[in-house]
Design an enzyme around this catalytic site. Structure first.
Site, mmCIF file in Angstrom:
data_model
loop_
_atom_site.group_PDB
_atom_site.id
_atom_site.type_symbol
_atom_site.label_atom_id
_atom_site.label_comp_id
_atom_site.label_asym_id
_atom_site.label_seq_id
_atom_site.Cartn_x
_atom_site.Cartn_y
_atom_site.Cartn_z
ATOM 1 N N ASP A 188 20.123 -9.921 37.071
ATOM 2 C CA ASP A 188 20.844 -10.116 38.279
ATOM 3 C C ASP A 188 22.115 -10.536 38.097
ATOM 4 O O ASP A 188 22.890 -11.128 38.837
ATOM 5 C CB ASP A 188 20.212 -11.116 39.186
ATOM 6 N N HIS A 204 22.670 -8.771 43.315
ATOM 7 C CA HIS A 204 22.242 -8.629 44.510
ATOM 8 C C HIS A 204 23.306 -8.903 45.669
ATOM 9 O O HIS A 204 22.926 -8.336 46.799
ATOM 10 C CB HIS A 204 20.990 -9.720 44.880
ATOM 11 N N SER A 215 25.859 -17.181 45.394
ATOM 12 C CA SER A 215 25.434 -16.460 44.521
ATOM 13 C C SER A 215 26.561 -15.688 43.640
ATOM 14 O O SER A 215 27.559 -15.165 44.566
ATOM 15 C CB SER A 215 24.490 -15.434 45.145
#
Length: 440
Positions: free
Chosen positions: A206, A168, A286
Site C-alpha cells: 500500500d 489507496h 493515510s
C-alpha cells in the site's frame, strides 16, 4: 466500497481482522440523494454527504469475510466544504531557537542526553518534519463537476518533489493493474498547491510514490528518512498528517510493537510486517509520516483498528526504501514465493513441541514448516510439514525475516536449504522460488 464504520463484528476466525480499518485513511466525499444516486446539487440541505473509504487493501480482506460497512451521514456546512488558506498562512511548525534542535534538550536549554525526552523534543521533531508533510486530494468529475474527492497525506522526501504516500489514496487496483483515481492535487503547509503525477504504486505494501514539478524559485521542503530497524518498543514517535482535512496536525505516542505481522491482524496472503503505535490517526492520515524524535521518517501510516483506541499501524521505512528501490530498478515490486507456511521457533515453543512429540528435533532455534502448499515450489523441492529450516542459501537462519532477506527479489534462482526432520535427521533440499501472484 469500504465504509469507515463497521457493524459489530461476527465472532469467527477473522474477528480480529474484522475490527481492522484498512487505511486509517483517506476518505471520499459523495453527495447522494435519498435513492443513493451520486450527484451534485446547489441545495446541500436536500442531500446527504457520506464519508467512505476506498482502499486497495479491501482485496486483502475479501477472503476474510469481514463484516459489512456502514455509511455515516454528515451535515452540510461542516469541514467537508474544502480547504481554505489565508493570504499569509502562519508557520505551524517552528524550531525553538533557544534549543539545539536535538531530542535531548530540556526546557531550559540544558542538554540532558541524546535519548531523553525534553520539554521541546516533540515540538522540535514536528518542526523538522512538519513543513514537508502535504495534503493530498484526488478529484474525480465530469465536465468540470467534482463527483468524488479522496483525501490523504504524504511527505516530500527530496527537494525534487518526490512524495511518499499510501497507494489507496491515489489509485485503484483491479486484476493486478493500477488505475489512477483521478487528478492529484498536493497542498503544502505554506499554502502552495501543485498537481502531482503518480510514478508508481504497490498493492501489497500500500505504498505509492508521487512527483510534483515545481517551477517556483522557492525551494520545496523535504524530510529526512530514518531507520525503522533502530526502533524499540517504548520509543517516542509522532504522527503527522491531515486527518479529516485538518492540515498540520501532530499527535504523539510510543512504538507498541516493532514487528507486528500481518497474520496477527488476520490479513492473509503475502507476509508483511508493521510498526504498531498508539499515536492517534484518523481518516485522512493515510500516507502521512511516522517520525522519530530526530525529525526523521521511520514509517508511513496506513491503518488503524476502528474498535480500539491507540492501535495504529505504519509500514516501516526500511521496507519502503526497498520498495522504492524495486520501483527504480524493475518498475514494480518483485516478491519470491516458496509456498510454505512458516513459524519462528524459540526455546519455549520447542519445549512445548517436544512434550507433544519426543521425536521433535533437538534444536534451540529455527523456522518450522507447519504446512506446504500443494503444487508450490516448496512441494516440488521436497519440503514436508514438520521440517525445521536451519540453513537457507548456505547461511544459518533463526527466523523467517532472515529467509526473506536472503531471497530478496531473486526469482528463478535455486537455493540450497538444510532442514532437520523428526529424529534429528538432516536433509538438504534445493528450491527455486517463483514470483508471487499479485492476486494471491
Amino acid at each position: 466500497m469500504l465504509r469507515f464504520l463497521l457493524k459489530p463484528p461476527r465472532r469467527s476466525r477473522t474477528a480480529t481482522a474484522g475490527a481492522l480499518l484498512a487505511a486509517a485513511s483517506s476518505f471520499s466525499i459523495f453527495l447522494s440523494d435519498d435513492n443513493g444516486n451520486h450527484a451534485l446539487h446547489s441545495d446541500l440541505h436536500s442531500f446527504e454527504a457520506t464519508l467512505s473509504v476506498s482502499s486497495p487493501l479491501r482485496h486483502l480482506f475479501r477472503p476474510l469475510e469481514l463484516p459489512s460497512f456502514l455509511s455515516v451521514p454528515v451535515q452540510s456546512g461542516g469541514f467537508l466544504s474544502g480547504h481554505s488558506f489565508v493570504a499569509n498562512p502562519p508557520s505551524f511548525f517552528s524550531l525553538n531557537k533557544d534549543q539545539t534542535g536535538t531530542a535531548g534538550t530540556d526546557g531550559n536549554g540544558t542538554n540532558c542526553g541524546k535519548n531523553c525526552l525534553g520539554r521541546d523534543s516533540i515540538a522540535n521533531s514536528a518542526a523538522l518534519a512538519g513543513p514537508a508533510v502535504v495534503n493530498i486530494a484526488v478529484s474525480q468529475g465530469i465536465n468540470g463537476l467534482i463527483l468524488e474527492k479522496s483525501i490523504g497525506s504524504g511527505t516530500i522526501i527530496d527537494p525534487n518533489g518526490t512524495i511518499l504516500t499510501c497507494a489507496h489514496v491515489v489509485v485503484h487496483f483491479r486484476n493486478g493493474k493500477m488505475y489512477p483515481k483521478g487528478k492529484v492535487s498536493v497542498t503544502l503547509q505554506d499554502g502552495r498547491e501543485f498537481e502531482a503525477a503518480i510514478l508508481n504504486a504497490d498493492f501489497h505494501s500500500d505504498i505509492a510514490v508521487l512527483k510534483i514539478n515545481s517551477k517556483s524559485k522557492i525551494p520545496l521542503p523535504s524530510a529526512r528518512l530514518g531507520s525503522s530497524s533502530k526502533l524499540r518498543p517504548g520509543d517516542w514517535v509522532l504522527s503527522l498528517g491531515c486527518p479529516l482535512s485538518l492540515q498540520n496536525t501532530v499527535t504523539a505516542g510510543i512504538v507498541s510493537c516493532v514487528d507486528r505481522k500481518s497474520s496477527d491482524l488476520g490479513i492473509e496472503g503475502v507476509r508483511r510486517e508493521y510498526l504498531q503505535t498508539d499515536c492517534a490517526i484518523n481518516l485522512g492520515n493515510s500516507g502521512g509520516p511516522l517520525v522519530n524524535l530526530d525529525g526523521e521518517i521511520v514509517g508511513v501510516n496506513v491503518m488503524k483498528v476502528l474498535s480500539a483506541d491507540g492501535v495504529s499501524f505504519a509500514v516501516p521505512i526500511d521496507s519502503v526504501v526497498k520498495i522504492m528501490d524495486h520501483f527504480e530498478r524493475r518498475g514494480r515490486v518483485v516478491r519470491p514465493w516458496l509456498g510454505l507456511k512458516m513459524l519462528d521457533l524459540n526455546e519455549m515453543i520447542i519445549a512445548q513441541l517436544k512434550e507433544r512429540d519426543s521425536s521433535f528435533p533437538d534444536l534451540d532455534r529455527g523456522v518450522l514448516v507447519p504446512m506446504v502448499i500443494p503444487g508450490s515450489p516448496a512441494e516440488l523441492a521436497g519440503f514436508r510439514p514438520g521440517d525445521v529450516v536451519v540453513e537457507f542459501g548456505g547461511k544459518p537462519v533463526q527466523g523467517i525475516k532472515e529467509i526473506v532477506d536472503i531471497m530478496g527479489d531473486k526469482v528463478g534462482e535455486r537455493f540450497e536449504v538444510r532442514v532437520i526432520r523428526s529424529g534429528n535427521k538432516a536433509v538438504k533440499l534445493y528450491v527455486t522460488p517463483e514470483e508471487a501472484d499479485p492476486e494471491r
